[in-house]
Design an enzyme around this catalytic site. Structure first.
Site, PDB file in Angstrom:
ATOM      1  N   HIS A   1       1.005  -0.818   0.156  1.00 17.37           N
ATOM      2  CA  HIS A   1      -0.082   0.189   0.329  1.00 17.37           C
ATOM      3  C   HIS A   1       0.405   1.118  -0.018  1.00 17.37           C
ATOM      4  O   HIS A   1       2.057   1.568   0.484  1.00 17.37           O
ATOM      5  CB  HIS A   1      -0.851   0.161   1.326  1.00 17.37           C
TER       6      HIS A   1
ATOM      7  N   ASP B   1      -8.284  -5.463   0.310  1.00 16.33           N
ATOM      8  CA  ASP B   1      -8.203  -6.603  -0.967  1.00 16.33           C
ATOM      9  C   ASP B   1      -7.735  -7.523  -0.528  1.00 16.33           C
ATOM     10  O   ASP B   1      -8.586  -8.181  -1.770  1.00 16.33           O
ATOM     11  CB  ASP B   1      -7.955  -5.680  -1.853  1.00 16.33           C
TER      12      ASP B   1
HETATM   13  N1  CMC Z   1       3.796  -7.547  -4.714  1.00 18.95           N
HETATM   14  C1  CMC Z   1       5.089  -7.562  -5.265  1.00 18.95           C
HETATM   15  N2  CMC Z   1       6.012  -6.824  -5.011  1.00 18.95           N
HETATM   16  C2  CMC Z   1       5.811  -5.481  -4.460  1.00 18.95           C
HETATM   17  C3  CMC Z   1       4.238  -4.921  -4.395  1.00 18.95           C
HETATM   18  C4  CMC Z   1       3.382  -6.800  -4.453  1.00 18.95           C
HETATM   19  N3  CMC Z   1       2.175  -6.718  -4.413  1.00 18.95           N
HETATM   20  N4  CMC Z   1       3.887  -4.139  -3.540  1.00 18.95           N
HETATM   21  C5  CMC Z   1       5.090  -2.882  -4.461  1.00 18.95           C
HETATM   22  N5  CMC Z   1       5.769  -4.040  -4.257  1.00 18.95           N
HETATM   23  C6  CMC Z   1       7.435  -4.163  -4.692  1.00 18.95           C
HETATM   24  C7  CMC Z   1       7.765  -2.931  -5.178  1.00 18.95           C
HETATM   25  O1  CMC Z   1       8.195  -3.940  -6.656  1.00 18.95           O
HETATM   26  C8  CMC Z   1       8.963  -1.866  -5.533  1.00 18.95           C
HETATM   27  O2  CMC Z   1      10.208  -2.738  -5.067  1.00 18.95           O
HETATM   28  P1  CMC Z   1      11.397  -2.406  -5.707  1.00 18.95           P
HETATM   29  O3  CMC Z   1      11.546  -0.838  -4.823  1.00 18.95           O
HETATM   30  O4  CMC Z   1      12.702  -3.609  -5.189  1.00 18.95           O
HETATM   31  O5  CMC Z   1      11.254  -1.279  -7.384  1.00 18.95           O
HETATM   32  C9  CMC Z   1       8.400  -1.361  -3.635  1.00 18.95           C
HETATM   33  O6  CMC Z   1       7.578  -2.696  -3.174  1.00 18.95           O
HETATM   34  C10 CMC Z   1       7.385  -0.617  -3.989  1.00 18.95           C
HETATM   35  O7  CMC Z   1       6.634  -0.515  -4.791  1.00 18.95           O
HETATM   36  P2  CMC Z   1       6.095   0.313  -5.426  1.00 18.95           P
HETATM   37  O8  CMC Z   1       5.417   0.118  -6.681  1.00 18.95           O
HETATM   38  O9  CMC Z   1       6.994   1.737  -5.770  1.00 18.95           O
HETATM   39  O10 CMC Z   1       4.724   0.868  -4.742  1.00 18.95           O
HETATM   40  P3  CMC Z   1       3.526   1.943  -4.589  1.00 18.95           P
HETATM   41  O11 CMC Z   1       3.455   2.701  -3.262  1.00 18.95           O
HETATM   42  O12 CMC Z   1       4.001   2.453  -5.757  1.00 18.95           O
HETATM   43  O13 CMC Z   1       2.338   0.867  -4.878  1.00 18.95           O
HETATM   44  C11 CMC Z   1       0.727  -0.199  -4.728  1.00 18.95           C
HETATM   45  C12 CMC Z   1       1.349   1.230  -4.080  1.00 18.95           C
HETATM   46  C13 CMC Z   1      -0.584  -0.128  -3.705  1.00 18.95           C
HETATM   47  C14 CMC Z   1       0.342  -0.115  -6.128  1.00 18.95           C
HETATM   48  C15 CMC Z   1       1.274  -1.432  -4.361  1.00 18.95           C
HETATM   49  O14 CMC Z   1       1.501  -1.733  -3.831  1.00 18.95           O
HETATM   50  C16 CMC Z   1       0.257  -2.636  -5.869  1.00 18.95           C
HETATM   51  O15 CMC Z   1       0.689  -2.325  -7.345  1.00 18.95           O
HETATM   52  N6  CMC Z   1      -0.203  -3.482  -4.626  1.00 18.95           N
HETATM   53  C17 CMC Z   1      -0.661  -4.583  -5.332  1.00 18.95           C
HETATM   54  C18 CMC Z   1      -2.233  -3.908  -5.868  1.00 18.95           C
HETATM   55  C19 CMC Z   1      -3.239  -3.637  -4.806  1.00 18.95           C
HETATM   56  O16 CMC Z   1      -2.687  -4.545  -3.844  1.00 18.95           O
HETATM   57  N7  CMC Z   1      -3.808  -2.943  -4.588  1.00 18.95           N
HETATM   58  C20 CMC Z   1      -5.061  -2.380  -3.730  1.00 18.95           C
HETATM   59  C21 CMC Z   1      -3.926  -1.161  -2.895  1.00 18.95           C
HETATM   60  S1  CMC Z   1      -4.818  -1.036  -1.505  1.00 18.95           S
HETATM   61  C22 CMC Z   1      -6.646  -0.748  -1.861  1.00 18.95           C
HETATM   62  C23 CMC Z   1      -7.163   0.535  -2.431  1.00 18.95           C
HETATM   63  O17 CMC Z   1      -6.839   1.399  -1.687  1.00 18.95           O
HETATM   64  O18 CMC Z   1      -7.557   1.588  -3.476  1.00 18.95           O
END
Ligand code: CMC
Length: 451
Positions: free
Chosen positions: A311, A369
């Site tokens: 998140h 989720d």
């Molecule tokens: N699985 C594997 N690796 C992950 C995941 C995941 N679900 N989420 C983040 N990472 C890794 C990402 O690859 C990155 O690694 P590195 O530093 O080595 O490049 C690191 O963690 C940071 O990730 P980010 O993409 O910079 O983080 P963000 O804050 O931009 O993204 C997120 C947040 C929710 C989009 C992401 O965690 C994600 O895609 N999660 C899966 C989708 C999900 O469950 N979304 C629901 C969010 S809760 C409901 C809502 O509020 O809508």
């Protein structure tokens, strides 16, 4: 807004040989902010923060999240207390008006919402325009936006009474529209709302009853549905809420703004994640396959992510995920299989991930989720409806933020700037001097999509 405190603290920015003192504005809890509103005027510089990771886009008094500690407060009340002791309509009142209602306020609010549950009969015809296999979120974006074509008398955003009517209309009608989208996808007749039922029970009734049989709402499922609505009701300045604020900042009508929020929610990184999480659990299927998927999630060359994990704000367990996990167990005990293999896959996947260095290092915890898909499936909803249910519940949060913004006298149209890295100014080149280039190749590909 009243609370914005300037405690006299300054941050000093040294840039291009000059120093600039910037006010530090005090939050009631959570990070204070450096006020950069005049930065461009004073320095000729913008700030750069794609994805808004360090930017407070507005001042708000509605919802607070402490992502490090895993805390979520609606108007100061912890989410677990509201989910345990409150109900959704009370939560709506709280989010909209700032305090829990007393008995009379509650009675009146319920009556007002109930009064608006039906939608214009002509909307039925509107639904017939969609393909039978239309995704219900596609329908929702359209029909919620279309409310502005049906309810002209509540689109004047400068009239507080009209804003109030639009608020109540949306909270009352979005469940009716969501149930209609569901019924349409099933090919079953639309079911009119029943105002003698509570909010969640009425919604289940509109979704699952058919004219040919009696339908009795199971109170355990209604309570679970209501709790799911509470958990999703607001989440401060997320993508869809910020979309609603941005759309609303141009003085667009409230129905159009909420439709914009629904469109933003649809994406799998946001509201679409519950659908994606359940699909992923189904794909994993058995606990033996968990290591394979964990390895894929960690592999940088593989776009796969563990859906329902991670998140932007929570760097700890999402407090909503705990309540959702408990709700999933209650629902499965009532109507499903308490030993549902997917619940076991989810439980084991969570355990493996929580103990894996990759996830620990990046502070990736289950989010809401992760367990909501299992719960919604047990309630009887297909995956395509999951994000619709999220939109239904979040409608009140979007409206609360929209109202807060509209009534803030300092509100201005949202207009982000950019770091421009495109071509500098150059002169127009006549066609005869351009030669054959990339443009022609693009056209060739267009004509022959197989190439
Ligand atoms: N699985 C594997 N690796 C992950 C995941 C995941 N679900 N989420 C983040 N990472 C890794 C990402 O690859 C990155 O690694 P590195 O530093 O080595 O490049 C690191 O963690 C940071 O990730 P980010 O993409 O910079 O983080 P963000 O804050 O931009 O993204 C997120 C947040 C929710 C989009 C992401 O965690 C994600 O895609 N999660 C899966 C989708 C999900 O469950 N979304 C629901 C969010 S809760 C409901 C809502 O509020 O809508």
């Amino acid at each position: 807004m009243a609370n914005k405190g300037d405690g006299g603290e300054k941050a000093t920015l040294h840039v291009r040989g000059e120093s600039h003192d910037l006010n530090v504005l005090k939050a009631s809890i959570g990070p204070d902010v450096i006020d950069i509103q005049n930065l461009y005027r004073r320095t000729g510089l913008f700030t750069f923060d794609p994805g808004y990771t360090s930017t407070a886009s507005c001042e708000s008094q509605i919802t607070f999240i402490d992502g490090e500690k895993g805390v979520l407060l609606y108007r100061g009340y912890p989410i677990d207390q509201l989910a345990e002791y409150g109900d959704y309509l009370e939560t709506c009142y709280l989010l909209l008006y700032g305090d829990l209602p007393n008995q009379e306020q509650r009675r009146k609010f319920d009556a007002d919402i109930t009064y608006h549950t039906m939608v214009h009969e002509q909307m039925r015809a509107f639904f017939q325009g969609f393909r039978r296999d239309a995704h219900p979120m596609a329908i929702m974006v359209a029909v919620v936006g279309a409310l502005s074509a049906f309810y002209h008398d509540s689109t004047d955003i400068n009239d507080p009474h009209q804003r109030e009517v639009a608020t109540r209309r949306m909270i009352a009608k979005v469940p009716t529209l969501a149930a209609m989208a569901f019924k349409y996808s099933l090919g079953q007749p639309f079911v009119y709302p029943r105002n003698d039922l509570d909010y969640a029970s009425n919604f289940l009734h509109m979704c699952f009853s058919v004219p040919s049989e009696d339908y009795h709402v199971n109170p355990v499922l209604a309570r679970a549905m209501d709790r799911i609505f509470i958990l999703h009701a607001d989440h401060e300045q997320n993508a869809s809420t910020s979309t609603v604020r941005l759309a609303g900042s141009s003085n667009a009508n409230p129905f159009a703004c909420i439709a914009a929020g629904i469109a933003s929610l649809w994406g799998p990184a946001h509201g679409g994640a519950n659908e994606a999480a359940l699909n992923m659990l189904e794909e994993i299927g058995t606990p033996e396959r968990i290591p394979e998927f964990i390895a894929r999630a960690k592999d940088r060359s593989d776009p796969f992510r563990l859906m329902g994990f991670g998140h932007r704000v929570y760097k700890n367990y999402d407090p909503r995920a705990r309540i959702m996990q408990r709700t999933a167990k209650e629902v499965l005990a009532e109507v499903g299989d308490p030993n549902d293999p997917l619940l076991e896959v989810a439980r084991q996947l969570e355990e493996v991930a929580l103990n894996d260095e990759y996830f620990i290092e990046r502070k990736l915890y289950p989010n809401i989720d992760f367990y909501s898909g299992i719960t919604l499936r047990a309630l009887g909803f297909p995956t395509s409806m999951f994000t619709v249910l999220f939109a239904l519940a979040r409608t009140v949060g979007w409206i609360a933020h929209w109202r807060e913004m509209i009534s803030d006298p300092s509100n201005r149209i949202g207009r982000p700037r950019q770091l421009y890295t495109g071509p500098v100014m150059r002169d127009y080149v006549p066609m005869s001097q351009r030669g054959a280039g990339l443009g022609d190749q693009v056209h060739d590909t267009d004509r022959n999509p197989e190439s």
